[in-house]
Design a protein around this motif. Structure first.
Motif, mmCIF file in Angstrom:
data_model
loop_
_atom_site.group_PDB
_atom_site.id
_atom_site.type_symbol
_atom_site.label_atom_id
_atom_site.label_comp_id
_atom_site.label_asym_id
_atom_site.label_seq_id
_atom_site.Cartn_x
_atom_site.Cartn_y
_atom_site.Cartn_z
ATOM 1 N N VAL A 1 17.632 -41.294 35.232
ATOM 2 C CA VAL A 1 17.461 -42.593 34.564
ATOM 3 C C VAL A 1 16.116 -42.676 33.846
ATOM 4 O O VAL A 1 16.048 -42.913 32.633
ATOM 5 N N ARG A 2 15.039 -42.499 34.582
ATOM 6 C CA ARG A 2 13.695 -42.726 34.016
ATOM 7 C C ARG A 2 13.238 -41.611 33.081
ATOM 8 O O ARG A 2 12.478 -41.847 32.154
ATOM 9 N N GLU A 3 13.695 -40.389 33.365
ATOM 10 C CA GLU A 3 13.280 -39.259 32.528
ATOM 11 C C GLU A 3 14.388 -38.849 31.553
ATOM 12 O O GLU A 3 14.282 -37.818 30.902
ATOM 13 N N HIS A 4 15.461 -39.635 31.519
ATOM 14 C CA HIS A 4 16.560 -39.453 30.559
ATOM 15 C C HIS A 4 17.180 -38.056 30.612
ATOM 16 O O HIS A 4 17.475 -37.452 29.582
ATOM 17 N N ARG A 5 17.395 -37.567 31.837
ATOM 18 C CA ARG A 5 17.972 -36.231 31.974
ATOM 19 C C ARG A 5 19.493 -36.240 32.033
ATOM 20 O O ARG A 5 20.114 -35.192 32.033
ATOM 21 N N GLY A 6 20.078 -37.427 32.139
ATOM 22 C CA GLY A 6 21.526 -37.498 32.007
ATOM 23 C C GLY A 6 22.283 -37.841 33.274
ATOM 24 O O GLY A 6 21.747 -37.871 34.385
ATOM 25 N N ILE A 7 23.571 -38.054 33.056
ATOM 26 C CA ILE A 7 24.448 -38.521 34.117
ATOM 27 C C ILE A 7 24.630 -37.470 35.220
ATOM 28 O O ILE A 7 24.826 -37.818 36.382
ATOM 29 N N GLY A 8 24.563 -36.207 34.886
ATOM 30 C CA GLY A 8 24.707 -35.145 35.896
ATOM 31 C C GLY A 8 23.650 -35.256 36.985
ATOM 32 O O GLY A 8 23.946 -35.073 38.170
ATOM 33 N N TRP A 9 22.431 -35.564 36.600
ATOM 34 C CA TRP A 9 21.349 -35.739 37.571
ATOM 35 C C TRP A 9 21.614 -36.955 38.446
ATOM 36 O O TRP A 9 21.377 -36.929 39.646
#
Length: 111
Positions: free
Chosen positions: A28-36
């Motif tokens: 969420v905060r680092e915008h790494r995506g839904i997989g994370w």
């Protein structure tokens, strides 16, 4: 042997809970995506099951003690994953929490 098992389960629970929260943060905060985010949610779910493996059957006691493990574990996780440098008050607080874990979980009780 029960104490060693209990400590190991607390460490394992910390890895899954702190790791899960960190994965969600990254997603969420680092915008790494839904997989994370999904991996974090799964990890948090596994934490819930690991906690049930504790030798004690006292939910409140286990969860209260785990709070201290979480404090110390979060600082260690931050040091490893995010290169955070705790100050002496962070360390002192974590030590106090771990002493609390020892008192809550491992001090013999006359029952």
């Amino acid at each position: 042997m029960l104490t060693a098992r209990s400590v190991a389960l607390f460490v394992l629970a910390a890895v899954f809970e702190i790791g899960g929260a960190w994965l969600i943060w990254q997603g969420v905060r680092e915008h790494r995506g839904i997989g994370w985010i999904v991996a974090g949610v799964v990890s948090l779910g596994v934490y819930g099951f690991v906690a049930t493996l504790q030798p004690s059957s006292e939910f409140g006691r286990i969860l209260a003690a785990y709070g201290g493990v979480f404090v110390a574990g979060s600082l260690i996780w931050a040091m490893v994953a995010d290169h955070y440098r705790p100050d002496r008050f962070d360390v002192l607080g974590a030590v106090i929490c771990l002493i609390g874990v020892g008192v809550i979980m491992y001090v013999p009780r006359g029952r």
